[in-house]
Design an enzyme around this catalytic site. Structure first.
Site, mmCIF file in Angstrom:
data_model
loop_
_atom_site.group_PDB
_atom_site.id
_atom_site.type_symbol
_atom_site.label_atom_id
_atom_site.label_comp_id
_atom_site.label_asym_id
_atom_site.label_seq_id
_atom_site.Cartn_x
_atom_site.Cartn_y
_atom_site.Cartn_z
ATOM 1 N N PRO A 1 0.823 -1.222 0.000
ATOM 2 C CA PRO A 1 0.000 0.000 0.000
ATOM 3 C C PRO A 1 0.854 1.267 0.000
ATOM 4 C CG PRO A 1 -0.755 -1.554 1.666
ATOM 5 C CD PRO A 1 0.580 -2.043 1.173
ATOM 6 N N ARG B 1 -1.156 -9.791 -20.477
ATOM 7 C CA ARG B 1 -2.050 -9.614 -21.638
ATOM 8 C C ARG B 1 -1.480 -8.629 -22.651
ATOM 9 N NH1 ARG B 1 -5.143 -5.193 -21.495
ATOM 10 N NH2 ARG B 1 -6.898 -6.084 -22.661
HETATM 11 C C1 4FV Z 1 -1.265 -4.221 -1.183
HETATM 12 C C2 4FV Z 1 -1.945 -3.225 -1.888
HETATM 13 C C3 4FV Z 1 -1.594 -4.685 0.171
HETATM 14 C C4 4FV Z 1 -0.394 -5.029 3.173
HETATM 15 C C5 4FV Z 1 -0.032 -5.861 4.342
HETATM 16 C C6 4FV Z 1 -0.118 -7.261 2.401
HETATM 17 C C7 4FV Z 1 -0.884 -5.988 2.137
HETATM 18 C C8 4FV Z 1 0.135 -7.287 3.882
HETATM 19 N N1 4FV Z 1 -0.270 -4.669 -1.958
HETATM 20 N N2 4FV Z 1 -1.332 -3.101 -3.106
HETATM 21 N N3 4FV Z 1 -3.000 -2.490 -1.506
HETATM 22 N N4 4FV Z 1 -0.679 -5.497 0.767
HETATM 23 O O1 4FV Z 1 -2.638 -4.320 0.721
HETATM 24 O O2 4FV Z 1 -0.337 -3.974 -3.112
HETATM 25 O O3 4FV Z 1 1.456 -7.675 4.113
#
Ligand code: 4FV
Length: 259
Positions: free
Chosen positions: A93, A158
């Site tokens: 995130p 894709r």
């Molecule tokens: C996430 C997102 C995501 C955060 C904590 C995995 C999580 C856990 N990855 N975009 N939004 N990852 O929420 O890519 O480790």
């Protein structure tokens, strides 16, 4: 003959990544050798009896943090698995929002290595030492990075040459030309839910192309003004959009009504 682009995925759940590659356009692209995807079980790089890959966070607080060494050892093995330089992406995130432009850029790289976090995430020192960029698929929190990795593999897969039956469909994708996609219709031409816009059955392809462009511009104005703000519209586009807005205001009267 250059080798097909390669994506390595480091994860605690390789079966999750593999199952997403058994179907659809990307599954077929992998079967055709247009793209190779290899997933790696991170626990294979933890050497204690419990195959420990995480520990409690320094400074206290909830959850666990993924350890440096199992990830570092796995990355070393992954890098050695192919002579081409690897671009390491951590899905989190805290990453840059994934856009079609970023997908296009990553789709041209010979090698991608995707790191899938779990728990609270990965020790910052590993990220600083090994990760080229962080990418987020959206401002929400998943239980793991695998879904985000699968999204990236699909979006990149894709776009590989030959992956789509008709390369034109990638060209006409949403965001490919900066705006949302136009509405689509197919048989039957007449239905109790309504008729297909007559223009689309007219065979006048110049008029059809203008109508589709106008619909794309109009929908983007209505639904994603943030996206429209990033577009540099041609004079013709501005004319098409002005006509759309005028007609829309005449028909529906005022912002906020969903089309
Ligand atoms: C996430 C997102 C995501 C955060 C904590 C995995 C999580 C856990 N990855 N975009 N939004 N990852 O929420 O890519 O480790």
């Amino acid at each position: 003959m250059t080798a097909a682009p390669r994506i390595d995925v480091i994860t605690l759940f390789p079966e999750f990544i593999e199952s997403s590659l058994e179907v659809g356009v990307v599954g077929r692209a992998v079967k055709r050798g247009l793209l190779s995807v290899q997933s790696w079980q991170l626990r294979d790089f933890a050497h204690d009896n419990y195959k420990t890959i995480d520990h409690r966070p320094y400074g206290g607080g909830p959850g666990m943090v993924m350890l440096i060494d199992p990830l570092r050892e796995c990355l070393q093995m992954v890098r050695q698995a192919d002579p081409r330089p690897a671009h390491v992406v951590y899905l989190s995130p805290q990453g840059q929002p994934l856009t079609q432009a970023k997908v296009r850029e990553l789709a041209h790289r010979p090698r991608l290595v995707l790191l899938c976090g779990r728990y609270e995430g990965i020790d910052e020192r590993l990220l600083q030492a090994e990760v080229d960029e962080e990418v987020s698929i959206g401002d929400y929190v998943l239980s793991g990075g695998e879904l985000a990795a699968a999204v990236l593999v699909d979006a990149v897969g894709r776009l590989q040459d030959g992956a789509l039956n008709d390369p034109q469909s990638a060209v006409q994708d949403s965001f490919e030309n900066g705006v949302l996609d136009c509405p689509h219709y197919t048989r039957p031409e007449r239905h109790e839910l309504g008729d297909v816009p007559a223009l689309l059955a007219s065979g006048d392809h110049r008029k059809i192309a203008r109508w589709r462009r106008q619909q794309s511009l109009g929908r983007t104005w209505l639904r994603r003004p943030d996206v429209l703000a990033r577009c540099d519209l041609s004079a013709d586009d501005r004319q098409l959009l002005a006509e759309f807005i005028a007609e829309w205001r005449a028909q529906d009267g005022g912002p906020g009504a969903v089309r």
